[in-house]
Design a protein around this motif. Sequence first.
Motif, short mmCIF file in Angstrom:
data_model
loop_
_atom_site.label_atom_id
_atom_site.label_comp_id
_atom_site.label_asym_id
_atom_site.label_seq_id
_atom_site.Cartn_x
_atom_site.Cartn_y
_atom_site.Cartn_z
N GLN A 13 0.85 -1.19 0.00
CA GLN A 13 0.00 0.00 0.00
C GLN A 13 0.88 1.24 0.00
O GLN A 13 1.48 1.61 1.02
CB GLN A 13 -0.93 0.02 1.21
N GLN A 15 1.40 4.80 0.39
CA GLN A 15 0.68 5.86 1.08
C GLN A 15 0.83 7.16 0.28
O GLN A 15 1.95 7.64 0.10
CB GLN A 15 1.24 6.02 2.50
N GLN A 17 0.87 10.21 0.65
CA GLN A 17 1.06 11.37 1.52
C GLN A 17 2.55 11.68 1.68
O GLN A 17 3.39 10.78 1.63
CB GLN A 17 0.45 11.11 2.91
N ASN A 41 -3.36 1.98 -2.99
CA ASN A 41 -3.23 3.26 -2.31
C ASN A 41 -4.35 3.34 -1.28
O ASN A 41 -4.92 2.31 -0.90
CB ASN A 41 -3.23 4.43 -3.30
N TRP A 42 -4.69 4.55 -0.79
CA TRP A 42 -5.87 4.67 0.06
C TRP A 42 -6.72 5.84 -0.43
O TRP A 42 -6.25 6.71 -1.16
CB TRP A 42 -5.52 4.80 1.53
N PRO A 47 -3.45 13.68 4.78
CA PRO A 47 -2.59 12.67 5.39
C PRO A 47 -3.21 12.06 6.65
O PRO A 47 -3.92 12.74 7.40
CB PRO A 47 -1.32 13.45 5.72
N SER A 49 -1.14 10.50 8.90
CA SER A 49 -0.10 10.57 9.92
C SER A 49 0.87 11.68 9.54
O SER A 49 0.85 12.18 8.41
CB SER A 49 0.64 9.23 10.05
N HIS A 56 -0.53 15.49 -0.29
CA HIS A 56 -1.44 14.35 -0.39
C HIS A 56 -2.09 14.34 -1.77
O HIS A 56 -2.33 15.40 -2.35
CB HIS A 56 -2.53 14.41 0.68
N SER A 59 -7.07 9.32 -4.74
CA SER A 59 -6.91 7.90 -5.03
C SER A 59 -7.26 7.50 -6.46
O SER A 59 -6.43 6.93 -7.18
CB SER A 59 -7.78 7.09 -4.05
N GLN A 222 2.04 -4.48 8.69
CA GLN A 222 2.65 -3.33 9.34
C GLN A 222 2.91 -3.60 10.82
O GLN A 222 2.03 -4.04 11.55
CB GLN A 222 1.73 -2.11 9.18
N GLY A 243 2.08 -1.59 4.48
CA GLY A 243 2.08 -0.15 4.34
C GLY A 243 3.46 0.36 3.97
O GLY A 243 4.46 -0.09 4.52
N GLY A 245 5.54 3.94 3.14
CA GLY A 245 5.56 5.38 3.11
C GLY A 245 6.87 5.94 2.63
O GLY A 245 7.93 5.33 2.81
#
Length: 266
Positions: A13, A15, A17, A41-42, A47, A49, A56, A59, A222, A243, A245
């Motif tokens: 995934q 992220q 962001q 992705n999401w 974001p 976090s 950002h 999707s 994760q 996840g 990032g």
Amino acid sequence: MPLLDTPVRLGVQLQPQHVTYPQLRDAVLRLEDLGVDILFNWDHFYPLSGDRDGLHFESWTMLGAWAEQTERVEFGALVNCNSYRNPDLQADMARTIDHMSAKNGGAGRFIFGTGAGWFERDYDEYGYEFGTPGTRLNDLADGLARITRRWDKLNPAPTRRIPILIGGSGEQKTLRLVARHADIWHSFVGPDHLPAKLEVIERWAEQEGRDTSDLVVSNELQRRDEAFADKLYDAGVRLYTLGFGGPDYDYDRVRAWLRWRDAKNA
């Protein structure tokens, strides 16, 4: 019972962001070259976090680019928020991306991952009614029925029966939707509690008149190690998501999980 004779697959995934789009584009290429099975992705607008007002990206627009950019991997959102778009529009978007991702006359590679939504800031800032968990799940149930009906009406039709991934573990509503619609069930449920959740899915499947022997069970890596992943495997998990990032992407971490996947499939 879930599908156990399918190979272990690794989904990453990305992220969307705190990175630039060129950094995301490069990560997609590198991850496909490394051999991951699925890219996710999401579906959020801010974001989740770090700096909550940081970089950002949206999707579905990104998924259309992935359809053209990639050659082999399956891909989708983990997960789409049903609240943000008309269900019939979602069906048409999914069908179009499915066709965009078909290469050399083959089938598309899009996975329709979806859920009821939960991130209140998205709703408030973009003008959606937040409601309650119950109302959002009711909307998801209505949305999935409309989406599957629309897929049957679209011309051209999807290139394949688009797989549906549903995320969540609520026993009264979410797992009933899993029993009714899902090809993949994704959750964060630990190995000790997975059997009970799968029993709930089976009970709902009996009421829905559906055989769930082809259901793929998906779970999260994760902050988990290989020993925990082994326990998830023994409990029936066959799709693992990681996840990922940026901007300082740790590709060695992905390589380690790919080695674990390959050992399981040997």
